[in-house]
Design a protein around this motif. Structure first.
Motif, PDB file in Angstrom:
ATOM      1  N   ARG A 131      40.636  46.142  48.156  1.00 60.95           N
ATOM      2  CA  ARG A 131      39.924  45.228  49.054  1.00 60.95           C
ATOM      3  C   ARG A 131      38.456  45.590  49.178  1.00 60.95           C
ATOM      4  O   ARG A 131      37.602  44.718  49.330  1.00 60.95           O
ATOM      5  CB  ARG A 131      40.582  45.214  50.425  1.00 60.95           C
ATOM      6  N   THR A 132      38.157  46.867  49.139  1.00 62.60           N
ATOM      7  CA  THR A 132      36.760  47.299  49.217  1.00 62.60           C
ATOM      8  C   THR A 132      36.006  46.889  47.969  1.00 62.60           C
ATOM      9  O   THR A 132      34.873  46.413  48.044  1.00 62.60           O
ATOM     10  CB  THR A 132      36.683  48.824  49.399  1.00 62.60           C
ATOM     11  N   LEU A 133      36.616  47.047  46.824  1.00 61.13           N
ATOM     12  CA  LEU A 133      35.938  46.709  45.576  1.00 61.13           C
ATOM     13  C   LEU A 133      35.770  45.209  45.407  1.00 61.13           C
ATOM     14  O   LEU A 133      34.823  44.763  44.777  1.00 61.13           O
ATOM     15  CB  LEU A 133      36.706  47.285  44.387  1.00 61.13           C
ATOM     16  N   PRO A 138      27.291  41.615  44.482  1.00 64.74           N
ATOM     17  CA  PRO A 138      26.874  41.839  43.096  1.00 64.74           C
ATOM     18  C   PRO A 138      25.557  42.615  43.065  1.00 64.74           C
ATOM     19  O   PRO A 138      24.734  42.506  43.981  1.00 64.74           O
ATOM     20  CB  PRO A 138      26.700  40.430  42.530  1.00 64.74           C
ATOM     21  N   PRO A 139      25.342  43.363  42.043  1.00 67.78           N
ATOM     22  CA  PRO A 139      24.095  44.133  41.973  1.00 67.78           C
ATOM     23  C   PRO A 139      22.884  43.211  41.857  1.00 67.78           C
ATOM     24  O   PRO A 139      22.942  42.158  41.236  1.00 67.78           O
ATOM     25  CB  PRO A 139      24.254  44.985  40.722  1.00 67.78           C
TER      26      PRO A 139
END
Length: 174
Positions: A131-133, A138-139
């Motif tokens: 869930r964190t990922l 986005p970078p």
């Protein structure tokens, strides 16, 4: 078909059951005065451990402590039988049957509880990580900075810099 995370959990449970079966059987046999097995007895013990591990990984409900206890108890029984049959020497001071059975049962219960608790913790942790990922932004891509190169002559580079500055602005009266 099951998801990859469920399958990985089953493989971890199976590996833990196989390692625990081997370790408990070897420790109990050595503490009982039998020493460590070698040769065919060790190969047979490793086959029993692999079978216990494959069974624990294949059964869908081995996350339940009761079923894991049964799987581990079966492994202990088979491992004890193999090492007892392979031991061609008498134990120095054999433990009473009730003490040996009680020690095996206690080790199996504790091992099953630890494996199932580790399985639940691993599933909870992997859920949090997934869930964190998923919610990571986005970078940010930055535009490449303009590189100022060195000029052949230092005065020329100063002139290039001064000529690139704009002198436009609002009127002076404003």
């Amino acid at each position: 078909m099951s998801s990859p995370s469920v399958r990985q959990g089953a493989l971890l449970r199976g590996g833990a059951a196989a390692l625990l079966t081997t370790a408990l059987t070897l420790a109990a046999h050595a503490l009982g005065g039998g020493g460590l097995p070698s040769g065919p007895a060790m190969v047979q013990l490793l086959l029993v451990a692999a079978t216990v591990g494959a069974t624990a990984a294949a059964l869908p409900r081995t996350g339940d402590v009761r079923l894991m206890t049964l799987v581990l108890a079966g492994g202990q029984l088979a491992g004890h039988g193999i090492l007892s049959a392979a031991a061609h020497h008498a134990h120095a001071d054999p433990a009473p049957l009730w003490a040996m059975a009680g020690a095996h049962l206690a080790a199996v219960l504790v091992g099953a509880a630890l494996i199932c608790a580790g399985d639940r913790l691993c599933r909870a942790l992997s859920r949090v990580v997934r869930r964190t990922l998923v919610h990571l932004p986005p970078p940010v891509s930055s535009a490449p900075a303009a590189a100022v190169g060195d000029a052949d002559q230092p005065l020329f580079s100063a002139l290039v810099l001064v000529s690139s500055l704009s002198h436009r602005g609002p009127p002076v009266a404003a």
